[in-house]
Design a protein around this motif. Structure first.
Motif, PDB file in Angstrom:
ATOM      1  N   PRO A  99     -48.202 -76.224  66.819  1.00 42.24           N
ATOM      2  CA  PRO A  99     -48.231 -77.529  66.150  1.00 42.24           C
ATOM      3  C   PRO A  99     -48.586 -77.407  64.665  1.00 42.24           C
ATOM      4  N   GLU A 100     -47.929 -78.205  63.860  1.00 45.65           N
ATOM      5  CA  GLU A 100     -48.303 -78.288  62.444  1.00 45.65           C
ATOM      6  C   GLU A 100     -49.551 -79.142  62.272  1.00 45.65           C
ATOM      7  N   ALA A 101     -49.739 -80.086  63.199  1.00 44.00           N
ATOM      8  CA  ALA A 101     -50.922 -80.964  63.153  1.00 44.00           C
ATOM      9  C   ALA A 101     -51.370 -81.256  64.577  1.00 44.00           C
ATOM     10  N   VAL A 102     -52.675 -81.411  64.776  1.00 41.99           N
ATOM     11  CA  VAL A 102     -53.229 -81.770  66.077  1.00 41.99           C
ATOM     12  C   VAL A 102     -54.132 -82.981  65.885  1.00 41.99           C
ATOM     13  N   VAL A 103     -54.097 -83.878  66.863  1.00 43.07           N
ATOM     14  CA  VAL A 103     -54.906 -85.104  66.799  1.00 43.07           C
ATOM     15  C   VAL A 103     -55.819 -85.137  68.020  1.00 43.07           C
ATOM     16  N   PHE A 104     -57.113 -85.323  67.775  1.00 42.35           N
ATOM     17  CA  PHE A 104     -58.090 -85.461  68.854  1.00 42.35           C
ATOM     18  C   PHE A 104     -58.594 -86.893  68.903  1.00 42.35           C
ATOM     19  N   SER A 105     -58.600 -87.471  70.096  1.00 42.77           N
ATOM     20  CA  SER A 105     -59.172 -88.801  70.296  1.00 42.77           C
ATOM     21  C   SER A 105     -60.560 -88.619  70.896  1.00 42.77           C
ATOM     22  N   TYR A 164     -56.789 -83.601  62.808  1.00 40.96           N
ATOM     23  CA  TYR A 164     -57.153 -85.014  62.642  1.00 40.96           C
ATOM     24  C   TYR A 164     -57.954 -85.443  63.866  1.00 40.96           C
ATOM     25  N   ARG A 165     -58.968 -86.243  63.647  1.00 46.69           N
ATOM     26  CA  ARG A 165     -59.820 -86.684  64.758  1.00 46.69           C
ATOM     27  C   ARG A 165     -60.243 -88.131  64.526  1.00 46.69           C
ATOM     28  N   THR A 166     -60.153 -88.935  65.582  1.00 51.35           N
ATOM     29  CA  THR A 166     -60.400 -90.374  65.434  1.00 51.35           C
ATOM     30  C   THR A 166     -61.863 -90.684  65.151  1.00 51.35           C
ATOM     31  N   ASP A 167     -62.797 -89.810  65.557  1.00 53.03           N
ATOM     32  CA  ASP A 167     -64.205 -90.110  65.307  1.00 53.03           C
ATOM     33  C   ASP A 167     -64.549 -90.043  63.823  1.00 53.03           C
ATOM     34  N   LEU A 168     -63.797 -89.247  63.063  1.00 55.44           N
ATOM     35  CA  LEU A 168     -64.046 -89.134  61.630  1.00 55.44           C
ATOM     36  C   LEU A 168     -62.959 -89.805  60.794  1.00 55.44           C
ATOM     37  N   ASN A 169     -61.700 -89.688  61.234  1.00 59.85           N
ATOM     38  CA  ASN A 169     -60.580 -90.218  60.442  1.00 59.85           C
ATOM     39  C   ASN A 169     -60.157 -91.617  60.831  1.00 59.85           C
ATOM     40  N   GLY A 170     -60.754 -92.176  61.891  1.00 56.99           N
ATOM     41  CA  GLY A 170     -60.304 -93.471  62.367  1.00 56.99           C
ATOM     42  C   GLY A 170     -58.951 -93.344  63.039  1.00 56.99           C
ATOM     43  N   ALA A 171     -58.238 -94.460  63.128  1.00 59.52           N
ATOM     44  CA  ALA A 171     -56.900 -94.429  63.736  1.00 59.52           C
ATOM     45  C   ALA A 171     -56.000 -93.473  62.957  1.00 59.52           C
ATOM     46  N   GLY A 229     -37.378 -89.160  61.748  1.00 59.33           N
ATOM     47  CA  GLY A 229     -36.572 -88.269  62.567  1.00 59.33           C
ATOM     48  C   GLY A 229     -36.327 -86.925  61.910  1.00 59.33           C
ATOM     49  N   GLN A 230     -36.532 -86.848  60.618  1.00 61.36           N
ATOM     50  CA  GLN A 230     -36.346 -85.593  59.887  1.00 61.36           C
ATOM     51  C   GLN A 230     -37.687 -85.063  59.383  1.00 61.36           C
ATOM     52  N   THR A 231     -38.422 -85.911  58.745  1.00 60.15           N
ATOM     53  CA  THR A 231     -39.753 -85.555  58.252  1.00 60.15           C
ATOM     54  C   THR A 231     -40.768 -86.528  58.846  1.00 60.15           C
ATOM     55  N   TYR A 232     -42.025 -86.221  58.630  1.00 63.32           N
ATOM     56  CA  TYR A 232     -43.066 -87.120  59.107  1.00 63.32           C
ATOM     57  C   TYR A 232     -44.260 -87.080  58.153  1.00 63.32           C
ATOM     58  N   SER A 233     -45.061 -88.123  58.220  1.00 60.52           N
ATOM     59  CA  SER A 233     -46.298 -88.185  57.435  1.00 60.52           C
ATOM     60  C   SER A 233     -47.417 -88.666  58.346  1.00 60.52           C
ATOM     61  N   VAL A 234     -48.653 -88.342  57.967  1.00 64.24           N
ATOM     62  CA  VAL A 234     -49.822 -88.736  58.745  1.00 64.24           C
ATOM     63  C   VAL A 234     -50.724 -89.599  57.862  1.00 64.24           C
ATOM     64  N   ARG A 235     -51.091 -90.759  58.382  1.00 68.93           N
ATOM     65  CA  ARG A 235     -51.965 -91.685  57.654  1.00 68.93           C
ATOM     66  C   ARG A 235     -53.250 -91.874  58.453  1.00 68.93           C
ATOM     67  N   THR A 236     -54.374 -91.785  57.791  1.00 70.27           N
ATOM     68  CA  THR A 236     -55.665 -92.003  58.445  1.00 70.27           C
ATOM     69  C   THR A 236     -56.343 -93.239  57.875  1.00 70.27           C
ATOM     70  N   HIS A 237     -57.434 -93.655  58.513  1.00 69.41           N
ATOM     71  CA  HIS A 237     -58.134 -94.871  58.110  1.00 69.41           C
ATOM     72  C   HIS A 237     -59.631 -94.586  58.002  1.00 69.41           C
ATOM     73  N   ASP A 238     -59.938 -93.553  57.245  1.00 65.70           N
ATOM     74  CA  ASP A 238     -61.325 -93.104  57.109  1.00 65.70           C
ATOM     75  C   ASP A 238     -62.233 -94.174  56.516  1.00 65.70           C
ATOM     76  N   THR A 239     -61.701 -94.984  55.597  1.00 66.08           N
ATOM     77  CA  THR A 239     -62.560 -95.891  54.825  1.00 66.08           C
ATOM     78  C   THR A 239     -62.801 -97.229  55.500  1.00 66.08           C
ATOM     79  N   LEU A 240     -62.160 -97.490  56.637  1.00 66.21           N
ATOM     80  CA  LEU A 240     -62.327 -98.801  57.266  1.00 66.21           C
ATOM     81  C   LEU A 240     -63.744 -98.974  57.778  1.00 66.21           C
TER      82      LEU A 240
END
Length: 845
Positions: free
Chosen positions: A788-794, A820-827, A834-845
């Motif tokens: 994986p290029e990125a991993v997300v933990f809930s 990325y982890r929801t406890d620190l980065n939020g949602a 379909g070709q590229t992707y981006s990841v958005r976090t909500h750390d400041t909420l």
């Protein structure tokens, strides 16, 4: 050449066209309050429609009303507007914690001991009790020091209640800072506690040093009647049964249990009309000239200030009670000093005072509901004044209810029949109920997403009865402090009257569709709604006055009204759609819930989270608000990965609150007790149960979701088992063109090895980390296979299992995977075309 300006716009916008009477109708404080409010809005992190849009619009309105309220536009007044805007922009909010505050001396999650004084009564719920401690000292393993600050402590086990005012020492408390669920559209829990001056929260699992000291009670009113009266008269709602609270919410009567302007108005009105004839009689007997001069009204107003102020002290410094207390006090003082009372100025003065005292109140739902309700009533009263046919009546401002259509004001005299009075009273009550409902609808939608369809009718009947009940209970309670025997007789009719407030809401709440949950319309809807409401009110006034309404205005109003209704009925159509694959790994604490939006507009919810012993209804409190804020009012697909409560408990509420079209199941071979119960509920809610078969791609538009595990040929899970274990968790691969993501539930290392052997091509762009980041999952071989290029933990903040484990994090770091982890980065939001992707976090909420 002069620019062309339509006649009707010119009459409205330019002050030379404003009559002296219309200028007098604009409160003097309004432009200056709007300028200060614009400044406060300018420093808000949240933005409405666009950055600084709300601030700019409010500032423009302040100049507009200043221009219309004065014949000659004064540079001094304009400078005052700018000065107040600047003051609001730089007005200090809540000060940071002072030296010596407890926040400087704790380490989150560590056990300490606290000593202090309980400063409010306990809040008693079904599964826990909240205590609010004014801290005096803190003890750790190494030292003890004197500190200050306020802490909310949760005690989960049954124990003898403590009483407000007691000095208590709590042992073995884990303290932490209040934290929000970092999802877009979430309830701002941290600011909510901050407004109550709560610095930290903690819990006690083994209560000690607790002695019984009793709790607040109304001995004259036992049972649920007494509990309801505690809520209605004193605002103490916690002892109420949950079914009664829900009944009041569903029927739109919850405002009767929150001490507000309505309650203080009841108290002031009851005492005024009780004292007025008594004082008039005394004055007429001993000073007849003073009675004829109307001094009895002044004395009644003076004595009414006493119960109003005392009641405000009893219920505490709540925004609603403070606002109404200031307004009513201003009204009574106006009577004392022979000044023509201005309800609008008293109302605006209350707003100014509260915003100076607590500027954060501006974004508080209670503040918004209170002031919009009163503003709506006063605006309607202003329209009714315009209906007066006698120009001289406007100078004296006759009672507003005399202008309610239905009878000519000139015909109202002392011989008016009881039937006519009752008719006028009913029309007045109905008008107030409709006005409050319409004025507060946007706040209810944006903050609570719930409206009552019966509240309008029930308020017509129960609010007048509450006007008798609440002051009556206050007086009887005061009598009971002197003599219970003396108070018993007048308490009996009030006791039976209270039964109506128990029976009627519960019966009405049992009626289907007594209330509705609605998705949030786009922000621009608020502007359109109030524009339609205000312009419609003035159009109705002109129609009654038989004045011409331009065709352009009629056409525009009908178009705007149609748009408002369309946005309310189909909100998601008007929310900005990305036409991309959007995967939201939600921040729901120690659990898991993933919401997917597909390019074709379809939606899928995988798992619904859940707290230990369901101490927090994640589906209702966290997931539903997230979906509503996106304009989503139904879900196309739902799937549960396995039967652990931290994955599926929230789905019960989701099924209650949202229509679900399709529920993907494991089939009959793999369905333990919990999943069978969930499938049964989904079927009862008209969802179609569809078997999600292994290695058969399920197409959702251009995307496919393929189940890789568990296999239907594996060991079956019989109905008697309570759960489908972690190693039977659903593993599914989502593919959209050249983008792929793997969802893994709570599988362990054994299943990971099986997947690696069964599927040689397991590589994905993004991986949802197995079992919240457990070190007994996320094996090196599995990481190498998925690449994986990125991993997300809930995972939950400071959870007891310490997920994601440090050993697991090091494995992914070694592989060069972004974490990325929801406890620190939020949602965590993954967006792909379909070709590229981006990841958005909500750390400041």
């Amino acid at each position: 050449m002069k620019p062309f300006v339509p006649r009707h716009l010119k009459e409205w916008f330019f002050s030379e066209n404003v009559s002296t009477h219309e200028r007098a109708r604009i409160p003097l404080i309004l432009p200056f309050l709007l300028a200060f409010t614009a400044g406060l809005l300018g420093k808000q992190e949240k933005w409405f429609i666009a950055p600084y849009f709300a601030s700019g619009i409010t500032l423009c309105l302040s100049f507009f009303f200043l221009n219309r309220s004065t014949k000659n536009f004064s540079c001094k007044k304009a400078s005052a507007i700018v000065a107040l805007f600047t003051l609001g922009l730089f007005y200090p909010g809540k000060e940071p914690a002072k030296p010596g505050n407890i926040v400087h001396y704790i380490e989150e999650g560590k056990t300490v001991s606290l000593q202090g004084r309980l400063f409010t009564p306990p809040r008693v719920l079904e599964d826990r009790t909240f205590y609010f401690l004014d801290v005096e000292s803190i003890s750790t393993k190494t030292d003890t020091r004197n500190v200050s600050g306020k802490v909310r402590i949760a005690v989960y086990k049954r124990h003898k209640l403590l009483q407000s005012g007691e000095i208590i020492r709590f042992e073995k408390i884990r303290l932490k800072f209040p934290r929000n669920f970092k999802n877009p559209g979430r309830f701002d829990y941290r600011s909510f506690l901050k407004a109550k001056n709560i610095d930290l929260i903690g819990n006690v699992s083994q209560p000690e040093t607790i002695v019984r000291l009793g709790h607040f009670d109304l001995p004259l009113f036992p049972g649920n009647e007494g509990k309801l009266l505690q809520a209605m008269v004193f605002g103490i709602k916690d002892p109420l049964p949950l079914n009664l609270k829900e009944a009041y919410l569903k029927t739109g009567l919850a405002h009767l249990m929150a001490v507000s302007g309505l309650h203080i108005g009841f108290v002031a009105g009851a005492f005024y009309f009780l004292l007025l004839p008594m004082l008039f009689y005394l004055l007429y007997r001993f000073k007849p000239d003073s009675a004829r001069a109307g001094h009895s009204r002044k004395w009644a107003a003076l004595f009414c200030l006493i119960p109003v102020l005392l009641y405000m002290v009893v219920v505490g410094a709540k925004v609603s009670s403070l606002r109404s207390g200031i307004m009513i006090s201003a009204f009574l003082i106006a009577i004392l000093i022979n000044r023509k009372n201005s309800l609008f100025n008293a109302f605006l003065l209350a707003a100014f005072f509260i915003l100076l005292w607590k500027p954060e109140s501006l974004i508080d739902p209670g503040f918004q509901l209170s002031f919009l309700a009163v503003a709506g009533i006063l605006w309607v009263i202003n329209l009714l004044y315009e209906l007066g046919k006698n120009p001289l009546s406007k100078l004296g401002e006759p009672p507003w209810h005399q202008n309610v259509p239905g009878k000519e004001p000139d015909s109202v005299d002392s011989s008016q029949s009881l039937r006519s009075k009752m008719k006028r009273f009913f029309l007045s009550s109905a008008l107030i109920s409709v006005t409050v409902t319409l004025a507060t609808l946007p706040v209810l939608l944006f903050h609570f997403n719930r409206i009552s369809l019966l509240g309008l009718f029930l308020n017509l009947f129960l609010v007048p009865l509450a006007a008798i009940l609440i002051p009556g209970v206050l007086m009887v309670t005061c009598m009971g402090m002197v003599s219970q025997s003396l108070a018993f007789l007048p308490a009996m009719p009030l006791f039976y009257l209270t039964k109506l407030f128990l029976i009627i809401p519960e019966f009405a709440a049992s009626i289907p569709y007594s209330s509705l949950y609605l998705a949030t319309p786009p922000p621009v809807w608020v502007l359109l709604y109030y524009a339609v409401l205000v312009s419609g009110g003035y159009a109705l006034l002109k129609t009654i006055q038989k004045k011409e309404i331009p065709f352009v205005f009629k056409s525009g109003w009908i178009t705007a009204t149609t748009l408002v209704l369309a946005m309310l009925i189909w909100p998601r159509v008007f929310h900005l759609q990305q036409n991309k694959l959007v995967i939201n790994v939600l921040d729901i604490g120690q659990g898991e819930s993933i919401f997917m939006e597909f390019p074709n507009g379809k939606t899928l919810l995988m798992d619904g989270g859940g707290f230990y012993k369901n101490s927090l209804d994640v589906g209702k409190v966290v997931i539903a608000p997230f979906l509503w804020k996106k304009g989503i009012d139904h879900i196309d697909y739902v799937v549960a990965t396995h039967s652990d409560n931290d994955h599926i408990r929230g789905l019960d509420s989701v099924l209650e609150l949202f229509p679900v079209k399709t529920f993907l199941t494991f089939g009959e071979n793999i369905a333990g007790y919990r999943l069978k119960r969930l499938y049964k509920k989904a079927k009862e809610k008209q969802a179609e149960l569809v078997s999600f078969n292994t290695n058969e791609p399920y197409e959702i538009g251009e995307a496919t979701l393929t189940k890789l595990h568990p296999s239907p040929t594996g060991e079956p899970v019989i109905e008697g088992n309570r759960r489908v274990g972690n190693d039977l968790s659903l593993v599914a691969r989502l593919k959209y063109k050249n983008f792929s993501m793997l969802f893994t539930g709570d599988i362990g290392e054994k299943v990971e090895e099986k997947l690696v052997k069964t599927y040689p091509e397991l590589q994905v762009n993004v991986l949802k980390g197995p079992h919240h980041g457990s070190r007994f999952s996320n094996s090196d071989s599995f990481i190498r296979a998925t690449k994986p290029e990125a991993v997300v933990f809930s995972s939950g903040y400071l959870n007891r299992m310490k997920h994601p484990h440090l050993e697991t994090l090091n494995r992914y770091k070694k592989a060069g995977t972004r974490i990325y982890r929801t406890d620190l980065n939020g949602a965590v939001q993954i967006i792909s075309n379909g070709q590229t992707y981006s990841v958005r976090t909500h750390d400041t909420l």
